[in-house]
Structures are given as structure tokens and as C-alpha cells.
Design a protein around this motif. Structure first.
Motif, short mmCIF file in Angstrom:
data_model
loop_
_atom_site.label_atom_id
_atom_site.label_comp_id
_atom_site.label_asym_id
_atom_site.label_seq_id
_atom_site.Cartn_x
_atom_site.Cartn_y
_atom_site.Cartn_z
N VAL A 193 -8.44 -9.55 -9.69
CA VAL A 193 -8.74 -8.13 -9.52
C VAL A 193 -10.00 -8.03 -8.67
O VAL A 193 -11.01 -8.69 -8.96
CB VAL A 193 -8.97 -7.43 -10.88
N ASN A 194 -9.95 -7.25 -7.62
CA ASN A 194 -11.12 -6.97 -6.80
C ASN A 194 -11.35 -5.47 -6.82
O ASN A 194 -10.58 -4.71 -6.24
CB ASN A 194 -10.90 -7.43 -5.36
N THR A 195 -12.36 -5.06 -7.50
CA THR A 195 -12.63 -3.63 -7.57
C THR A 195 -14.11 -3.41 -7.34
O THR A 195 -14.96 -3.88 -8.10
CB THR A 195 -12.19 -3.06 -8.94
N GLY A 196 -14.41 -2.73 -6.24
CA GLY A 196 -15.80 -2.49 -5.89
C GLY A 196 -16.54 -3.81 -5.76
O GLY A 196 -16.07 -4.74 -5.12
N GLN A 222 -3.27 -2.71 -4.54
CA GLN A 222 -4.39 -2.49 -3.62
C GLN A 222 -5.62 -3.27 -4.04
O GLN A 222 -6.44 -3.64 -3.21
CB GLN A 222 -4.71 -1.01 -3.56
N THR A 223 -5.78 -3.49 -5.32
CA THR A 223 -6.98 -4.19 -5.77
C THR A 223 -6.67 -5.43 -6.61
O THR A 223 -7.57 -6.10 -7.06
CB THR A 223 -7.86 -3.26 -6.63
N SER A 224 -5.41 -5.70 -6.84
CA SER A 224 -5.11 -6.82 -7.72
C SER A 224 -3.90 -7.59 -7.22
O SER A 224 -3.10 -7.07 -6.42
CB SER A 224 -4.83 -6.31 -9.14
N GLN A 280 0.85 -1.17 0.00
CA GLN A 280 0.00 0.00 0.00
C GLN A 280 0.89 1.23 0.00
O GLN A 280 1.95 1.22 0.61
CB GLN A 280 -0.89 0.03 1.24
N TYR A 305 -19.94 -10.81 -9.03
CA TYR A 305 -20.42 -9.45 -8.80
C TYR A 305 -21.36 -9.47 -7.60
O TYR A 305 -22.30 -10.26 -7.54
CB TYR A 305 -21.18 -8.95 -10.05
N TRP A 350 -16.97 -5.97 -8.02
CA TRP A 350 -16.52 -6.96 -9.00
C TRP A 350 -15.30 -7.72 -8.51
O TRP A 350 -14.41 -7.15 -7.91
CB TRP A 350 -16.17 -6.27 -10.32
N SER A 351 -15.27 -8.97 -8.79
CA SER A 351 -14.11 -9.80 -8.52
C SER A 351 -13.86 -10.64 -9.77
O SER A 351 -14.73 -11.39 -10.21
CB SER A 351 -14.38 -10.71 -7.31
#
Lengths: 418, 725
Positions: free
Chosen positions: B597-600, B561-563, B491, B635, B602-603
């Protein structure tokens, strides 16, 4: 070279038929471990497609002339509860799993201390349909054997001898057999499987979840792919895949397969969910089928076989579990400063937390020594006494939230330095 | 004298010691009430001049300095415990104060109680349509089912004088059995019964009785690595923790369900265990302890709950002794263990009882012994730059005779093994170098392969993230050897504002992986008795071994951070040296990449793996290629709708170089599911969660073999629609 290969093939075919029956088998012999039970996929097929039934499978150390076990030399029989090959419906081929209990291995080891020759045999009895001829004459039973030889662990096929699936939660690390997900264990709990095995190789497969509304789990779904024929493997249902695993099975004979964390388990619908551990067949030359059977591909592998169904792990949860608050990231950091006298000072800072956490625990490892500190979580910062200067920065530094009765909340978070 | 009698005699002795010795200690524990504050008599102290330790944990942050004393808010006042408070002066480490305390002595004998009950009812309608290309054709099946779960849970804590009692009961009733492997199993389960009552003397000695789901610890891993199941366990521990004794009678297997006595008491399936440990010398320079452990077991050929295995009825009695030393402030640790076992397989109809009355060769009870010795040395610990480092050396030797067998211990029979390992961490570099030598067939039986195996491995981990000034978040990922590897998530030190997001220096650095792991190993195996082995007349595959296996593994991990991305390659080469098969070498290569990838809400996860195995034997030269790839997409909407999709493909191709032949097997799977359970949720006084879920799976398997000129195609499609009310 081609001629050599041709001769070899013919020799194998001759050995496979052994002159006693037209029923071929693969393999015809195998190394077995001296200290563990083991399983092996054995394929039997009649060369002419003649149909047969088979319900008897024995272990013995001496054979009669017709190939059947000498009644005075019996070691035991294939456990009825692990018999995957017997059939009372006439077929022309079976995919059998020879499961040797440890009691039979032990008998053979004891016998090896008394006599020089310690090989033993797995003998299946085949009864032809009607007056058909399986090689011993019209309507007569034939006996087909697989030779078993005691050996060290490095030369034994990869097979699963014991599989245990359980959850691990904070505290005493006792295995949890029925998972009840709740706020206290959701973030810290995880699933794993302990697998005892013979041989070496790669264990591969999937963690899957059967949710309410999905089709029922069938007996075929619970068996590893290596215990099934090609067509049976295609009939295995695929449930929701959660996590792939690929673990090395070493000579030590025990492998731990990491499973999903509790928070990664699907919780979309209420009711009982089942976590399944699905083993792919391990490849490799020693695991490849060497018996050409109509309708079965040649590149059929059967490593990581088990003679039993792999247990499932059930989990349930209250319907309002997912409405739990989401905590703010801790972002713990260690800040150094120099005081007026030139001494180094350290401060521990973190994002203040709301909710049930009352304390933050700071753990520092220096070599094999552990040092810990507790501070109120709502303060957001704590200035460490000078005693800590000689321990910082440690080999490993983490913080952990704790609830009112000392219970661990969330995951340990590593601390960065500034 | 039987083992059981010996265990009982030892238990009596331990009980005698437990009753007599606690009175020797004269320490006095001050009682504090729940939520209480401890007043420390420390006049004229300034903040920062002293440190307060609660059982060696620094709790100074919970103190308030007043004019004539210091107040300590006990961090966890609701947790019943005995603890010691020590106050030291910071500058001199001089001890200013030391006192034992005890919490949870409330004015009422009944401390707390908690109850919880819930009933969940599920009705499921499932339409299942299977389409298959085989002779069975198309089939459609519609299922309806309903199930209910009832859960009741109660817990209570009580205290009467010096006796603390905690009880927790959890019962579940349902319409289907607990164990899928036992359809006739019970549907009502006392899934948890934990009752523990403990007497704590004023000096701090403890005598406890645990019933129900409990555990029996172990000092000697040759005898017992820990038993967790239903049973009864009595424990005794002295105030200074110098001796501890546990005696337990547990069920023979891991048990769940009312088919099992909730207390685990059975005359046919049991484990009786004893574990006693005594610290003879305890000072900073020398620590010396001795231990004795025993297990007496009998059980039938049955599975434990959650465990499947090859069945065997067993009786097993094991006795073990051990001693351990900690020297030079525990920087050198020595451990010596020994055990003797007796083992038998009673007759069981599933395995031995033949209708024809035929005789069975059964060896009766056999016995064996084992020992295990180990030494660990902390060679160095210090600082390298701004990071701490350490190095430690461990050596171990182990031997188990051919017929040594325990059901709870960890030793493997017929084995002699030496091993050594050096572990170190120097700055961003950590690693392990280990070597193991192994040999079996200790009784030198001529009909068994005697193998001599040597294994050498080097593993290096480069924590590149540590070289940057960035925060680290612990996460867990699977390791190839089992267990969990701790990975470090990267991070930014200061979360960038939107305007600062484009940071070229950071973008450049992120191309470097967060960590790199390199592992190199060589394993050599040789058959010592070679051609002396007597084999069956016609046999195949029993190779006399003389071979080396070289392995190299490299993996690199990128964490954002997201992946996260992991690239891994493994290489192994089997070099066979034996006379008849010297050219039959084999090479195995694996390349794999995983990206998530984890974004919002969505995975998204993707993976690709390629395995190539080449059999280099001129007589059977072949090559196997396996390509496996897949995508997973999930999702989760804030309103509770979930969508999941998966697509995977597995293609296996086997090429026979001798016959110029090949066979191919293709399997594709595609499936998706939709859940709208939480979206439908309505909240009243009772929780209510109706749901609708759809699930569609399609599997296509296509196999082609030119060897027998055959082609097999199988197609399965399954559609499920489930509704929960």
C-alpha cells in the motif's frame, strides 16, 4: 523398514569414513557439468572432534593407496582466491566450497574421449594438531576425497558460476557498473543481475542497501548463505532490505534477477551507497546436509552456493536530486468519434505537461509492426489523420515523453481507449 | 593465416568498400541550422490532407499550413542527426515530397560544451554494539571514519565540416577503493571516457572512431552477444545502411578504474572483434543479408568490475558466418548461423603451478563448432472486437560440439536442441505454447550420462482489466523467470469526485483481479545410456534418470491506485520411474501473497510465503515446511524525515517420517532506521546535506534438533548511529 533404514545409515557412515580417516565428508560424490565451472558446499568434520589444519586441496584423476592425489595425475588445484575452507588455525570441522574451474572440467572431458573412466577427485589434506590421530596414525596427515562425475545439466547441483550486477538505462542497454543517479535516469533506470549457474531450482533472496553510517560490509556478508556454516549465516548483517526476489533457475543456465528501480533506492543521506545481492540457500532434498555435526542443525540446506563473493553495486547522487519537480500524470487516452461521412476518427488526448518535455511520442504495435507519432506536449490533444484509422486500436499502445534533444523522460505509459 | 590476420584482411576490405561505395550514392542532404524550420513546397494543401514522416515517424503535428507552403518545426533541432522527410497525401498515399536533411551544422565549429564539478565530504561516526549469546559475549565497538567524493564531468560537441565529435569525461576521486572486492584498487577513477568522432559524407555514409567506454555489436550470437567496455572501435556504415562494418580492440574484461588503461589497450588482456553485415537484397518482398563475425580474446584469471566468476585464464578465437532472410513483407524470417572456436587455458599460478613441480594434465588447445538455425512466421494479425490480435510461430534448432566454447557467445557446448513456440494474443487472452527437445553427450562417451529431455509448457494470461473501460498505466514487476513483466495498473476512466467515491458497481468489479496468469508444464528426462556408464567404485547420488516433472503455476494480481496484491501458488510433482527408486517421488507446493500500500508519505508492504516439500520415498520419507513472512514500513515526510521499519520471520521445520524426528530452525529479524538528512539541509551557494541516521537490527536464531538432542540459540543485535557533516 526401520531395519532397512538403519542398515542404510550404517552403510553411509562406513562409506563416509572410507576406512582411510575418521574425517567424514558430505557429500562423498557429486555430478558435475561438462560445460561449466561449478561449486559445491562440502562439509568435513572429524568424528571424534579432533582438531586439524588444512591448506591443500587438489583435483586429480588417480589416487595413491593412502588417498592422496597421484602426482602424475594432477588436474589442478582449488584456486587460491576461491579457497574458503583452508585454515591454519586448528578446528574440528570446516564448511568448504569446492570450486571446479572450467579448465579442469575441460581437461576431464578431453580425457573422457581418450579413456573410458572419466571420474576425478577433489582431495583435501588434513594435518592433525600435534600428535593427534585423524585415522592414519598419530601426527600423520590424512587425505579425504569427493568423487566428481561428468553429467548432463539436469543432474547437477544448483550453483552460481558467474554473477554480474549492473544498472540498465535508456539508450543502448549497455550495463552500467557505477550508478550516478540524476534526473535523466532516475525514472527509467533499473538494476538487474545476470546469474550463470549449474543445475536447476529456485533462486531466492534480497536486494539490500548499505547506507553511509551503517556497519561496513564484511566478507561474510558478500557470500551466499549456502557457502557458510550455520553459525556464520547468523553472523551475516542485515542491511536495509529493498526488494525480495524469487527466480526460477532453468536448465538454460542463465537467470536474470530483477532489481529495484533507481527511484526505489534510498537517498536519505549523501555519500556512497552499496546495493547488495543476498542469496538465501535453496532447499530441496539434494541440497540438504546429510552429515550430523554438533552445533549445526540437520535442516541445513546449501543450494545456490558460490565460491566467490557476490559483487556490490555502488550508487551516488547529487544532494539536490530529490528536489526535482514531480510531473503531472499524463493520463493519455484515445478518443474515437464518427464524422459526418460515417468515418471513424481518432483523437489522442493527454494532460499538458510543464517542464523539460517538449514532445509526446505515441507508439502503436499491430502484430509485429510498430507505428509512431510525435506531437508537441503542450497542446494536450492531437487529431490523428485517417491513415491511423486502420492501425487503431493496436495490440499495444503507449506514450512516452521526450526532452529537447529527443531524450526519453519518465516511463512509457499505456494508452486507454474511450 | 591466423584469425587476427584474417580479421585485419577483412577490415582492410571493409574499409576499401566504405571509401569507394559512398561516392556511388547521389542523394543530397539539405543542411538546416539549429532551431531551424523546414519549408516544404506544398502549395494549396489543407490541414489534414497530408502526412509528414520524419524517418517513418509521423510528425505532422509539428507543421503549420501557410498559403504557399507548409512549415515544419524540426522536433529535436538540437540533436545532431541525418534524417529523411517524406510527405504523403492521406487519401491516396501518393508521395508528394521526399528529401534528406542534416541538422547540427552550426555556424561555429564548436557546437556546445558543458562542465560540472562537485565535491562531497562525508564524516561518519558509527557506534556499533553487538550482543551475542555465544562465548564471545558482549562487544562494543565505536568507529569513526570519513570519506570524500570528488566528481568532475565535462562534455563537448564539435563540428568541423563533415566531422562531428563528441567527448564526455567523468572523473571521480575518493578516499576508499571503487571495488569492495579489491581493497587495494584505485581510488581515482576516470569512470567515463567517451570520445566519438564521426565523418558523415554528403551522401550519408558514416565512418566513426570511438574511444574509451564503447561497445562492439554483434550479428552472430554464437560468436558475440555484445561487448561493452573500454577500447577502440572503428565503424563504417553506408548511406543506404546496406552494409556496416565494426572493428574493435577492447580490454579483456569489463573495466573501471585507472588501474586499467583508459583506452583499454593491453597486450595481456584484450578482445579483438570484427562484425560485418551486408544486405544483398532489400525490397518489400525479399530481404537477404549475410554477416561475418570474429573474436580473438586473451585474458588472465581475473574478475570483471561488477562481475564475479570462477576464474580461468583463457584464450579464445571464434569465427562465425550467418545469413538471414525476410520474406513476404518480413512476415517470414529465417536465420542461419555457424561458428567455429578454438579455446585454451594458459598456465596460471593460481590454478596449476605447484611448489613441488608436479606434472599437470593439460589438454592444450581444443576446437569445436556450432550452428543455430531459426524460422519465425507471422501467422495472423487482425482485430478481435475492438482489440488487435496476432499469432506467430517460431522454430529453432541448435547444435554445439562437446568442446565448442566461446567467451562472448551464447551457445552451450555438447548439446543438440530443437524447440518450437506459438505465441498469440486474442483480445484479453494472450499466451505461449512451447516445446523443447534436448540431448547432450554428442560424442557418446560411455562415462558420461546421456540425457534425453523433453519439455512442454503452456502459459495463458488473462488481462481482465482490458475487459473494462479503464485506463492502464504501465508498471514493472519481477517475473518468476527473470526480466520484467509489464503489469497494467487500473485507474478509473474518470477520476471520481469525493461525492462520487462510493460506486457500488466499481466496488464490485474491483473484487476481480486485474490479471490472471496460468502456466502448466511437463519436463521428462531419461538417461539413454543408463547402466552402461562407468562409475567410480564407491559413489553416491549418481542417479540414472527416468523421471517426469509436472508443474502448475497460478497467479492473480489486483492493482489499485494505491495498492497492489499478488497471490501466487506453484505446484510441482517429481515422478520417478527408474527401477530402483520408482517410489522416490517428491511433491513441492508454494503459496505466497504479497500486498503493498502506498498512500501519501506511507508505504506499507506485507508478504507471506509457505513452502511444503514432501519426500515420498518410503526409505527416507520426510517433509520440509518453510514459513516466511514479513512487514516493511516506510514513511517519507515532506520535510525530509524518513522512517523505515522491518520485521521478518523465517521458520523452517524438517520432519523425518521414518524416525518420527523433527528439527526446527527459527530466525526473526527486527530493525528500524531513522534519517533526518534532508530536514537538516541548508542551502547556500554550495549544496550541503548533513544527515543523522540511526539503524537498529536484532536477529534471533533458534535451532532445535531432537536427532542429536541439541539446541542452538544465537542472538545478534546491532545498533548504528551515523552522522554526516
Amino acid at each position: 523398514m526401520i531395519i532397512y533404514r538403519f542398515v542404510l545409515i550404517v552403510a553411509i557412515m562406513v562409506m563416509a569414513t572410507d576406512g582411510l580417516a575418521e574425517i567424514r565428508r558430505d557429500p562423498i560424490g557429486v555430478n558435475v557439468s561438462v560445460d561449466k565451472p561449478m561449486s559445491l558446499t562440502v562439509r568435513f568434520a572429524d568424528s571424534e572432534g579432533t582438531r586439524f589444519t588444512t591448506t591443500e586441496a587438489l583435483f586429480c584423476y588417480r589416487l595413491l593407496d593412502n588417498g592422496q592425489c597421484d602426482p602424475a595425475a594432477l588436474l589442478g588445484r582449488l584456486p587460491a582466491s576461491r579457497d574458503l575452507g583452508s585454515t591454519s588455525v586448528p578446528v574440528s570441522r570446516i564448511t568448504d566450497v569446492m570450486t571446479i574451474p572450467y579448465s579442469i572440467i575441460r581437461s576431464t572431458v578431453v580425457r573422457a574421449q581418450e579413456v573410458d573412466f572419466s571420474d576425478f577427485y577433489y582431495v583435501r589434506r588434513f594435518t592433525p594438531e600435534g600428535s593427534a590421530d585423524l585415522g592414519a596414525g598419530p601426527g600423520r596427515d590424512v587425505y579425504v576425497r569427493v568423487t566428481c562425475h561428468l553429467a548432463g545439466p539436469a543432474t547437477v547441483p544448483l550453483s552460481l558460476t558467474k554473477v554480474s550486477v549492473y544498472g540498465i538505462e535508456q539508450g543502448d542497454n549497455a550495463p552500467v557498473r557505477l550508478l550516478r543517479l540524476h534526473r535523466d535516469n532516475l525514472e527509467t533506470g533499473y538494476v538487474e543481475a545476470r546469474v550463470e549457474h549449474t543445475g536447476t531450482g529456485i533462486l531466492e533472496g534480497w536486494w539490500e542497501v548499505r547506507q553511509p553510517g551503517d556497519a561496513e560490509v564484511s566478507s561474510i556478508d558478500l557470500l551466499p548463505a549456502a557457502a557458510l556454516s550455520s553459525s556464520e549465516r547468523s553472523q551475516q548483517q542485515a542491511f536495509m532490505r529493498i526488494k525480495r526476489f524469487r527466480v526460477t533457475a532453468s536448465r538454460e543456465g542463465v537467470a536474470i534477477i530483477p532489481g529495484p528501480r533507481y527511484q526505489d533506492l534510498p537517498m536519505g543521506t549523501g555519500g556512497r551507497h552499496d546495493l547488495l545481492l543476498r542469496f538465501d540457500a535453496t532447499q530441496g532434498r539434494e541440497n540438504r546436509a546429510r552429515l550430523a555435526v554438533e552445533g549445526e542443525p540437520l535442516n541445513l540446506f546449501s543450494g545456490a552456493v558460490a565460491g566467490f563473493s557476490i559483487p556490490t553495486l555502488e550508487y551516488t547522487f547529487p544532494v539536490d536530486l530529490l528536489s526535482a519537480d514531480v510531473s503531472v500524470p499524463l493520463a493519455a487516452r484515445l478518443i474515437s468519434d464518427i464524422d459526418d461521412d460515417g468515418n471513424k476518427l481518432w483523437r489522442l488526448a493527454w494532460n499538458a505537461q510543464a517542464g523539460e518535455a517538449v514532445a509526446i511520442e505515441f507508439v502503436v504495435r499491430t502484430g509485429t509492426q510498430l507505428h509512431s507519432l510525435l506531437a508537441p506536449v503542450d497542446s494536450g490533444m492531437y487529431e490523428l489523420t485517417s491513415q491511423w484509422s486502420e492501425r487503431l486500436p493496436g495490440t499495444e499502445m503507449t506514450v512516452q515523453l521526450r526532452g529537447g534533444d529527443g531524450v526519453v523522460l519518465g516511463e512509457a505509459v499505456r494508452v486507454r481507449t474511450e | 593465416m591466423s584469425y587476427l590476420q584474417k580479421i585485419l584482411v577483412a577490415a582492410r576490405l571493409a574499409l576499401y568498400v566504405a571509401v569507394v561505395l559512398p561516392g556511388v550514392s547521389t542523394a543530397f542532404a539539405v543542411e538546416i541550422f539549429r532551431g531551424g524550420v523546414i519549408e516544404l513546397p506544398l502549395p494549396n494543401q489543407s490541414p489534414g490532407s497530408f502526412v509528414v514522416l520524419q524517418d517513418n515517424m509521423d510528425v505532422t503535428a509539428f507543421t503549420r499550413t501557410l498559403a504557399n507552403h507548409v512549415e515544419l518545426d524540426v522536433p529535436f533541432p538540437d540533436k545532431p542527426s541525418n534524417f529523411e522527410i517524406v510527405v504523403q497525401e492521406v487519401t491516396s498515399n501518393r508521395e508528394l515530397y521526399r528529401q534528406q536533411y542534416r541538422t547540427s551544422r552550426s555556424e561555429s565549429w564548436f557546437s556546445s560544451a558543458d562542465t560540472y564539478a562537485t565535491v562531497q565530504v562525508h564524516a561518519t561516526a558509527s557506534a556499533n554494539r553487538q550482543v551475542s549469546s555465544d562465548s564471545q559475549g558482549v562487544s562494543t565497538q565505536v568507529d569513526q571514519s570519513s570519506s570524500s567524493d570528488g566528481l568532475a564531468k565535462a562534455s563537448a560537441s564539435m563540428q568541423w565540416h563533415n566531422v562531428l565529435t563528441d567527448v564526455e569525461i567523468e572523473g571521480v576521486n575518493r578516499t576508499d577503493p571503487f571495488d569492495r572486492l579489491r581493497p587495494d584498487g584505485p581510488a581515482t577513477d576516470l569512470s567515463a571516457l567517451r570520445a566519438k568522432t564521426e565523418y558523415v559524407s554528403d551522401a550519408g555514409s558514416r565512418v566513426s572512431l570511438s574511444l574509451g567506454d564503447t561497445q562492439l555489436s554483434a550479428s552472430n550470437s554464437l560468436v558475440n552477444t555484445g561487448i561493452h567496455t573500454k577500447g577502440v572501435v572503428v565503424g563504417i556504415e553506408s548511406a543506404d545502411k546496406r552494409y556496416a562494418v565494426q572493428v574493435g580492440r577492447m580490454f579483456g574484461t569489463d573495466a573501471v578504474g585507472t588501474g586499467i588503461n583508459p583506452l583499454g589497450w593491453s597486450s595481456r588482456s584484450y578482445r579483438t572483434g570484427l562484425d560485418a553485415a551486408f544486405t544483398v537484397v532489400d525490397n518489400p518482398q525479399v530481404q537477404w543479408s549475410v554477416s561475418a563475425s570474429a573474436v580473438d580474446l586473451e585474458r588472465g584469471a581475473e574478475d570483471s568490475f561488477g562481475t564475479a566468476q570462477t576464474p580461468d585464464p583463457e584464450t579464445n578465437r571464434v569465427l562465425g558466418l550467418g545469413t538471414a532472410f525476410g520474406l513476404f513483407q518480413d512476415r517470414t524470417r529465417l536465420q542461419f548461423s555457424w561458428a567455429k572456436s578454438r579455446y585454451d587455458n594458459p598456465v596460471d599460478s593460481d590454478l596449476f603451478d605447484f611448489d613441488q613441480g608436479q606434472r599437470v594434465f593439460a589438454p592444450g588447445e581444443t576446437s569445436g563448432s556450432a550452428w543455430r538455425h531459426s524460422a519465425e512466421f507471422d501467422l495472423w494479425s487482425g482485430a478481435v472486437g475492438s482489440r488487435s490480435g496476432y499469432a506467430s510461430l517460431s522454430l529453432s534448432a541448435e547444435r554445439a560440439s562437446p568442446l565448442f566454447r566461446t567467451t562472448q557467445g551464447s551457445a552451450t557446448a555438447d548439446r543438440r536442441q530443437w524447440s518450437g513456440a506459438l505465441d498469440f494474443s486474442i483480445g484479453a487472452l494472450s499466451g505461449r505454447v512451447d516445446t523443447t527437445t534436448y540431448r547432450n553427450n554428442l560424442s557418446k562417451l560411455i562415462s558420461i550420462h546421456t540425457l534425453n529431455e523433453q519439455s512442454h509448457n503452456v502459459r495463458l494470461d488473462f488481462d481482465l482489466n482490458a475487459l473494462r473501460n479503464q485506463s492502464q498505466q504501465v508498471s514493472y514487476s519481477e517475473s518468476s523467470t527473470g526480466g520484467y513483466d509489464v503489469l497494467v495498473d487500473e485507474q478509473p476512466a474518470d477520476p471520481p469526485l469525493a461525492a462520487d467515491f462510493i460506486d457500488e458497481s466499481r466496488a464490485q468489479r474491483s473484487l476481480l483481479p486485474a490479471s490472471i496468469a496460468v502456466s502448466v508444464g511437463r519436463q521428462s528426462v531419461a538417461t539413454l545410456n543408463g547402466e552402461d556408464i562407468i562409475l567410480a567404485p564407491v559413489i553416491d547420488g549418481f542417479d540414472f534418470m527416468d523421471q517426469h516433472t509436472d508443474t502448475i503455476s497460478v497467479s492473480a494480481t489486483w492493482l489499485g491506485q494505491t495498492s497492489s496484491t499478488v497471490i501466487e501458488t506453484n505446484y510441482s510433482f517429481l515422478d520417478i520411474d527408474q527401477r530402483e527408486r520408482a517410489a522416490a517421488d517428491r511433491r513441492d507446493v508454494y503459496y505466497g501473497i504479497n500486498h503493498t500500500v502506498n498512500t501519501g508519505p506511507w508505504s506499507i508492504g506485507g508478504r507471506f510465503g509457505f513452502t511444503n516439500t514432501s519426500d515420498l520415498d518410503p526409505a527416507s520419507r520426510s517433509e520440509s515446511r518453510l514459513v516466511d513472512w514479513g512487514f516493511d514500513l516506510n514513511y517519507y515526510s515532506p520535510s525530509g524525515v524518513r522512517f523505515g521499519g522491518t520485521l521478518s520471520s523465517n521458520r523452517s521445520r524438517l520432519i523425518d517420517r521414518v524416525f518420527q524426528d523433527s528439527s526446527v530452525s527459527d530466525t526473526q529479524r527486527f530493525g528500524f532506521s531513522v534519517e533526518i538528512g534532508e530536514w537538516l539541509q541548508h542551502r547556500f551557494n554550495l549544496s550541503y546535506l548533513p544527515s543523522v541516521s540511526g539503524n537498529w537490527n536484532r536477529t534471533v536464531s533458534d535451532s532445535v534438533s531432537s536427532f542429536d538432542d541439541s539446541r542452538t540459540t544465537e542472538t545478534f543485535a546491532t545498533f548504528n548511529l551515523g552522522v554526516n557533516f
